[in-house]
Write an enzyme that holds these catalytic residues in place. Structure first.
Site, PDB file in Angstrom:
ATOM      1  N   VAL A  95       0.840  -1.194   0.000  1.00 12.74           N
ATOM      2  CA  VAL A  95       0.000   0.000   0.000  1.00 12.74           C
ATOM      3  C   VAL A  95       0.878   1.247   0.000  1.00 12.74           C
ATOM      4  CG1 VAL A  95      -1.890   1.200   1.152  1.00 12.74           C
ATOM      5  CG2 VAL A  95      -1.650  -1.280   1.406  1.00 12.74           C
ATOM      6  N   SER A  96       0.726   2.120  -0.977  1.00 16.16           N
ATOM      7  CA  SER A  96       1.410   3.421  -1.007  1.00 16.16           C
ATOM      8  C   SER A  96       2.925   3.219  -0.899  1.00 16.16           C
ATOM      9  CB  SER A  96       0.855   4.315   0.096  1.00 16.16           C
ATOM     10  OG  SER A  96       1.231   5.655  -0.078  1.00 16.16           O
ATOM     11  N   TRP A  97       3.571   3.682   0.188  1.00 13.22           N
ATOM     12  CA  TRP A  97       5.003   3.435   0.398  1.00 13.22           C
ATOM     13  C   TRP A  97       5.272   1.930   0.363  1.00 13.22           C
ATOM     14  CZ3 TRP A  97       8.049   0.670   3.698  1.00 13.22           C
ATOM     15  CH2 TRP A  97       9.391   1.035   3.805  1.00 13.22           C
TER      16      TRP A  97
END
Length: 263
Positions: A95-97
């Protein structure tokens, strides 16, 4: 669980859901500043699946590392965690990073990654960027430390439902166990200068890209770019913002199950 060495001892906090023993285990990589509790509701909606998630060093209840690390180091740490559980091959969700960390794992530990799910993420520094005001607000962990500030900026950072209901920030961030500014900045440093843009076309894993139509932090164009570059990829777009895994949890889990259970 102690996963350090004599020169760099550290405790890494790990979450493990046993599942029912069927199917390929799922390895989760969290977003920046996020601890196990943030993804726990997602795991609980898939009780049948064995799931492994951990607090990144310096985040949640994991020790601060002695030295700065890179995303490749996080991928190798994840491999050591899987070894402790006797898990050879996994599906991976980031997720994301954590999507960048998941890409690093799929590349450096390619034989251990069967399928890849990238949520609200981008190919590193070579990406379609967010606006400077959004990046500036994301660059500080203040939203994890001050509930009033989180309500003020959540719509601008996360978009989607947070624009209409800023109180969602309090609900989401109650799961965040903030540790320190240093741990947060080490995560930012780990991704600085990193990009996957040049090797995404070489990924062998079938990949599901999940993105929000209104994501100020990681604009939707990044998902389209990665979809074009990753040969075996499909794209799922949610009528939401950056945090669709939380605000569209049932729809997200349905898409994840459908992708992972394909023959």
């Amino acid at each position: 669980m102690n996963l350090g060495t004599e020169d760099d001892p550290r405790i890494v906090r790990i979450g493990h859901q046993a599942g029912n023993g069927k199917g390929v285990p799922l390895l989760l990589f969290n977003g920046i500043g996020g601890n196990i509790e943030l993804l726990a509701p997602l795991a609980e909606k898939m009780p049948e699946r064995e799931i492994v998630v951990f607090d990144i060093p310096g985040v949640g209840q994991s020790d601060l590392p002695r030295w700065p690390y890179r995303l490749g180091g996080i991928a190798r740490l994840a491999a050591r965690i899987l070894d402790r559980f006797g898990i050879d091959k996994v599906d991976v969700l980031g997720v994301s990073w954590g999507g960048a960390a998941a890409q690093a794992f799929a590349c450096t530990c390619s034989q251990r990654c069967r399928r890849l799910i990238l949520c609200a993420t981008a190919p590193g520094v070579v990406m379609i960027p967010a606006s400077p005001s959004v990046l500036w607000k994301m660059a500080t962990p203040k939203r994890y430390m001050n509930a009033d500030y989180a309500r003020t900026v959540s719509g601008e950072i996360y978009g989607g439902d947070f624009r209409r209901n800023p109180a969602l920030a309090a609900e989401m961030f109650r799961h965040v166990k903030y540790k320190s500014r240093l741990g947060y900045y080490l995560q930012l440093l780990a991704a600085s200068g990193w990009t996957s843009i040049h090797w995404l076309p070489t990924l062998l894993q079938p990949t599901l890209l999940m993105a929000g139509a209104d994501d100020p932090l990681v604009p939707l164009a990044n998902a389209w770019l990665m979809h074009k570059l990753i040969r075996k990829s499909e794209l799922k777009i949610f009528d939401c913002g950056h945090m669709f895994l939380m605000t569209r949890a049932d729809e997200s889990v349905a898409a994840i199950r459908q992708f992972l259970d394909k023959p």
